[in-house]
Design a protein around this motif. Structure first.
Motif, PDB file in Angstrom:
ATOM      1  N   CYS A   1     -52.332 118.058 -17.499  1.00  0.00           N
ATOM      2  CA  CYS A   1     -52.226 119.544 -17.020  1.00  0.00           C
ATOM      3  C   CYS A   1     -53.156 120.185 -18.029  1.00  0.00           C
ATOM      4  N   ASP A   2     -53.679 121.453 -17.518  1.00  0.00           N
ATOM      5  CA  ASP A   2     -54.712 122.217 -18.481  1.00  0.00           C
ATOM      6  C   ASP A   2     -53.999 123.116 -19.117  1.00  0.00           C
ATOM      7  N   ALA A   3     -53.781 123.177 -20.501  1.00  0.00           N
ATOM      8  CA  ALA A   3     -52.971 124.087 -21.048  1.00  0.00           C
ATOM      9  C   ALA A   3     -53.588 125.548 -21.166  1.00  0.00           C
ATOM     10  N   THR A   4     -55.004 125.612 -20.839  1.00  0.00           N
ATOM     11  CA  THR A   4     -55.676 126.943 -20.964  1.00  0.00           C
ATOM     12  C   THR A   4     -55.678 127.559 -19.729  1.00  0.00           C
ATOM     13  N   ARG A   5     -54.818 127.131 -18.641  1.00  0.00           N
ATOM     14  CA  ARG A   5     -54.666 127.835 -17.342  1.00  0.00           C
ATOM     15  C   ARG A   5     -53.164 128.265 -17.304  1.00  0.00           C
TER      16      ARG A   5
ATOM     17  N   GLU B   1     -51.844 131.682 -37.948  1.00  0.00           N
ATOM     18  CA  GLU B   1     -51.871 130.264 -37.316  1.00  0.00           C
ATOM     19  C   GLU B   1     -52.381 130.285 -35.884  1.00  0.00           C
ATOM     20  N   ILE B   2     -53.016 129.269 -35.867  1.00  0.00           N
ATOM     21  CA  ILE B   2     -53.360 129.039 -34.594  1.00  0.00           C
ATOM     22  C   ILE B   2     -52.636 127.993 -33.754  1.00  0.00           C
ATOM     23  N   LEU B   3     -51.939 128.193 -32.677  1.00  0.00           N
ATOM     24  CA  LEU B   3     -51.038 127.333 -31.951  1.00  0.00           C
ATOM     25  C   LEU B   3     -51.995 126.384 -30.933  1.00  0.00           C
ATOM     26  N   MET B   4     -51.619 125.178 -31.159  1.00  0.00           N
ATOM     27  CA  MET B   4     -52.552 124.229 -30.368  1.00  0.00           C
ATOM     28  C   MET B   4     -51.407 123.309 -29.603  1.00  0.00           C
ATOM     29  N   VAL B   5     -52.072 122.765 -28.301  1.00  0.00           N
ATOM     30  CA  VAL B   5     -51.264 121.912 -27.703  1.00  0.00           C
ATOM     31  C   VAL B   5     -51.823 120.626 -27.007  1.00  0.00           C
ATOM     32  N   MET B   6     -51.246 119.778 -26.858  1.00  0.00           N
ATOM     33  CA  MET B   6     -51.941 118.458 -25.989  1.00  0.00           C
ATOM     34  C   MET B   6     -50.864 118.148 -24.861  1.00  0.00           C
ATOM     35  N   PHE B   7     -51.082 118.282 -23.631  1.00  0.00           N
ATOM     36  CA  PHE B   7     -50.322 117.592 -22.867  1.00  0.00           C
ATOM     37  C   PHE B   7     -50.584 116.218 -22.306  1.00  0.00           C
TER      38      PHE B   7
ATOM     39  N   TYR C   1     -58.754 118.450 -34.780  1.00  0.00           N
ATOM     40  CA  TYR C   1     -57.803 118.970 -33.661  1.00  0.00           C
ATOM     41  C   TYR C   1     -58.235 119.043 -32.273  1.00  0.00           C
ATOM     42  N   ALA C   2     -59.433 119.760 -32.345  1.00  0.00           N
ATOM     43  CA  ALA C   2     -60.132 120.250 -31.015  1.00  0.00           C
ATOM     44  C   ALA C   2     -60.600 118.974 -30.582  1.00  0.00           C
ATOM     45  N   ALA C   3     -61.494 118.194 -31.493  1.00  0.00           N
ATOM     46  CA  ALA C   3     -62.107 116.941 -31.160  1.00  0.00           C
ATOM     47  C   ALA C   3     -61.117 115.707 -30.485  1.00  0.00           C
ATOM     48  N   ALA C   4     -59.780 116.013 -31.085  1.00  0.00           N
ATOM     49  CA  ALA C   4     -58.809 114.859 -30.600  1.00  0.00           C
ATOM     50  C   ALA C   4     -58.170 115.227 -29.404  1.00  0.00           C
ATOM     51  N   GLY C   5     -58.532 116.524 -28.731  1.00  0.00           N
ATOM     52  CA  GLY C   5     -58.029 116.910 -27.451  1.00  0.00           C
ATOM     53  C   GLY C   5     -57.078 118.055 -27.485  1.00  0.00           C
TER      54      GLY C   5
ATOM     55  N   ALA D   1     -53.069 108.155 -34.319  1.00  0.00           N
ATOM     56  CA  ALA D   1     -51.896 107.695 -34.269  1.00  0.00           C
ATOM     57  C   ALA D   1     -50.680 108.455 -34.041  1.00  0.00           C
ATOM     58  N   VAL D   2     -50.518 109.774 -34.424  1.00  0.00           N
ATOM     59  CA  VAL D   2     -49.462 110.652 -34.028  1.00  0.00           C
ATOM     60  C   VAL D   2     -49.683 110.949 -32.314  1.00  0.00           C
ATOM     61  N   VAL D   3     -50.819 110.937 -32.028  1.00  0.00           N
ATOM     62  CA  VAL D   3     -50.814 111.370 -30.453  1.00  0.00           C
ATOM     63  C   VAL D   3     -50.345 110.035 -29.539  1.00  0.00           C
ATOM     64  N   ALA D   4     -50.978 108.791 -30.257  1.00  0.00           N
ATOM     65  CA  ALA D   4     -50.276 107.661 -29.162  1.00  0.00           C
ATOM     66  C   ALA D   4     -48.928 107.529 -29.370  1.00  0.00           C
ATOM     67  N   HIS D   5     -48.281 107.553 -30.613  1.00  0.00           N
ATOM     68  CA  HIS D   5     -47.011 107.633 -30.732  1.00  0.00           C
ATOM     69  C   HIS D   5     -46.167 108.587 -29.988  1.00  0.00           C
ATOM     70  N   ALA D   6     -46.427 109.934 -29.773  1.00  0.00           N
ATOM     71  CA  ALA D   6     -45.995 110.921 -29.168  1.00  0.00           C
ATOM     72  C   ALA D   6     -46.181 110.667 -27.425  1.00  0.00           C
ATOM     73  N   ALA D   7     -47.308 110.178 -27.313  1.00  0.00           N
ATOM     74  CA  ALA D   7     -47.229 110.128 -25.737  1.00  0.00           C
ATOM     75  C   ALA D   7     -46.437 109.118 -25.265  1.00  0.00           C
ATOM     76  N   LYS D   8     -45.517 108.293 -26.046  1.00  0.00           N
ATOM     77  CA  LYS D   8     -44.751 107.408 -25.440  1.00  0.00           C
ATOM     78  C   LYS D   8     -43.452 107.949 -25.361  1.00  0.00           C
ATOM     79  N   ARG D   9     -43.243 109.177 -26.162  1.00  0.00           N
ATOM     80  CA  ARG D   9     -42.192 109.810 -26.489  1.00  0.00           C
ATOM     81  C   ARG D   9     -41.699 111.224 -25.734  1.00  0.00           C
ATOM     82  N   VAL D  10     -42.705 111.778 -25.460  1.00  0.00           N
ATOM     83  CA  VAL D  10     -42.793 113.361 -25.031  1.00  0.00           C
ATOM     84  C   VAL D  10     -44.022 113.802 -24.068  1.00  0.00           C
ATOM     85  N   GLU D  11     -43.951 114.750 -23.532  1.00  0.00           N
ATOM     86  CA  GLU D  11     -44.587 115.207 -22.403  1.00  0.00           C
ATOM     87  C   GLU D  11     -46.059 116.133 -23.162  1.00  0.00           C
ATOM     88  N   GLN D  12     -45.552 116.745 -24.317  1.00  0.00           N
ATOM     89  CA  GLN D  12     -46.433 117.614 -24.823  1.00  0.00           C
ATOM     90  C   GLN D  12     -46.407 117.575 -26.512  1.00  0.00           C
TER      91      GLN D  12
END
Length: 169
Positions: A163-167, A153-159, A129-133, A102-113
């Motif tokens: 783009c691929d955040a690991t490169r 703390e582990i820092l995680m991102v979804m773009f 979080y990894a399973a969610a992308g 729900a947060v991902v879908a909401h965020a995707a309409k508002r931000v780039e990452q």
């Protein structure tokens, strides 16, 4: 059922937030002591300034996850998933994944990452979080100190631009 919480939900939100802070103090930057004495109006304001999703089962609030868009011209393209907590009776039921989605879908309409931080010892959350992308892009050593013990703390991102955040760029 999932829905955005409103200031009218402040008492329910306060109860679950304090439960999370009390039961898992290592998982949050804030503390039970800091938020326990805050008036209900403080929690109402929080629900006005952030988008907090609530998961309900039989009318009971069993999970929450927040979204906040960064403020400032150069960082408004980023958002943060914060304050994720699922009560024990709702864990392993898919509630956490529903909240994250729900947060991902909401965020995707508002931000780039969309970014988040998670304590490195919280293996269940890391898997979720990894399973969610989300992908790990860093680690902050000794990010939190609770009861004389440090937590990384582990820092995680979804773009959302593909783009691929690991490169490196």
């Amino acid at each position: 059922m999932l829905r955005l919480l409103t200031p009218a939900d402040a008492a329910l939100y306060r109860a679950i937030r304090l439960e999370g802070l009390a039961n898992h103090p290592e998982a949050f930057a804030s503390t039970f002591e800091r938020e326990h004495d805050k008036p209900l109006a403080w929690f109402e304001e929080r629900l006005k300034t952030s988008d907090v999703f609530g998961a309900f089962v039989d009318g009971e609030l069993v999970g929450v996850a927040g979204f906040r868009q960064e403020d400032g011209a150069k960082i408004r393209h980023k958002g943060v998933l914060w304050g994720m907590y699922v009560r024990p009776q709702a864990r392993k039921s898919g509630t956490g994944r529903l909240l994250v989605d729900a947060v991902v879908a909401h965020a995707a309409k508002r931000v780039e990452q969309l970014r988040l931080v998670v304590v490195s010892k919280n293996e269940a959350a890391l898997r979720l979080y990894a399973a969610a992308g989300f992908v790990e892009y860093g680690r902050e050593a000794k990010a939190l100190k609770q009861g004389g013990r440090y937590y990384d703390e582990i820092l995680m991102v979804m773009f959302f631009d593909g783009c691929d955040a690991t490169r490196p760029r």
